[in-house]
Design an enzyme around this catalytic site. Structure first.
Site, PDB file in Angstrom:
ATOM      1  N   GLU A  92      89.455  24.061 -50.833  1.00 43.53           N
ATOM      2  CA  GLU A  92      90.699  23.641 -50.169  1.00 43.53           C
ATOM      3  C   GLU A  92      90.642  23.792 -48.641  1.00 43.53           C
ATOM      4  OE1 GLU A  92      91.093  24.071 -54.219  1.00 43.53           O
ATOM      5  OE2 GLU A  92      90.768  25.825 -52.952  1.00 43.53           O
ATOM      6  N   LEU A 114      83.939  32.431 -49.923  1.00 45.22           N
ATOM      7  CA  LEU A 114      82.818  32.846 -50.761  1.00 45.22           C
ATOM      8  C   LEU A 114      82.808  31.951 -51.993  1.00 45.22           C
ATOM      9  CD1 LEU A 114      80.543  34.902 -51.381  1.00 45.22           C
ATOM     10  CD2 LEU A 114      82.281  36.361 -52.425  1.00 45.22           C
ATOM     11  N   ARG A 122      77.784  23.383 -60.142  1.00 45.19           N
ATOM     12  CA  ARG A 122      79.102  23.458 -59.508  1.00 45.19           C
ATOM     13  C   ARG A 122      79.008  24.206 -58.189  1.00 45.19           C
ATOM     14  NH1 ARG A 122      83.374  26.816 -59.017  1.00 45.19           N
ATOM     15  NH2 ARG A 122      85.405  25.851 -58.902  1.00 45.19           N
TER      16      ARG A 122
END
Length: 199
Positions: A92, A114, A122
């Site tokens: 985000e 992190l 992923r």
């Protein structure tokens, strides 16, 4: 024989008395061995920085923010000129960075997060997407964006790993503050030269 021994003791006592400092003299303090604080150049214009951090593993990422604030203040950007924003995760960060850059209120944006878990695909996808998006924001808006988004491949939720990455984030906080301040100084000089027609 006894006289020689007594003479030797007397001589030793005399030497000790002559070389020992008086009892009421304070001991000399050791010289201050700490290096002088480095001198950093000052900005011609006020700077304002947005610091966008991920809430994922907040206590670890916070070490970056704390170290960043200490170092950036040493480089003449006061803490009250740094606005802190928190987002759910690293994915985000780029949108928030873009919206903040478009306000033209900030001369720089710093991202900290992190990226862990979710398997290697992923993990790599998120880290690549975040770094590329942050670069796009800076090129589109001409507001420099700095990344302290870390993507360790061997992160385990153990106390030893948390402790290691807290220290690592503190180091990264100093590094990203240094990069931020030095880039802002460089851009300030460059823009001044362009405006003056030197370049």
């Amino acid at each position: 024989m006894n006289q020689m021994l007594q003479d030797s003791i007397d001589t030793t006592t005399d030497i000790a008395t002559e070389t020992a400092p008086p009892a009421d003299t304070p001991a000399a303090s050791p010289p201050d061995e700490s290096p002088p604080a480095p001198s950093h150049p000052r900005f011609a214009k006020p700077q304002r920085v947005a610091f966008v951090q991920s809430a994922w593993h907040r206590d670890v990422v916070a070490e970056c923010r704390i170290a960043f604030l200490d170092e950036i203040e040493a480089r003449h950007i006061l803490r009250d000129r740094v606005d802190i924003f928190e987002v759910p995760g690293s994915f985000e960060i780029p949108l928030h960075a873009q919206l903040l850059a478009k306000t033209r209120r900030y001369t720089a944006i710093v991202a900290a997060g992190l990226v862990v878990d979710g398997g290697i695909y992923r993990h790599e996808f998120v880290s690549d997407a975040v770094i590329k998006a942050l670069m796009d924001v800076q090129l589109r808006t001409e507001v420099p964006v700095f990344s302290a988004v870390l993507t360790p491949q061997q992160f385990h939720e153990t106390q030893a790993h948390f402790e290691f990455f807290r220290k690592h984030f503190a180091t990264k906080g100093v590094e990203v503050a240094t990069a931020c301040a030095e880039t802002l100084l460089s851009l300030e000089r460059l823009r001044s030269q362009v405006a003056a027609g030197i370049i």
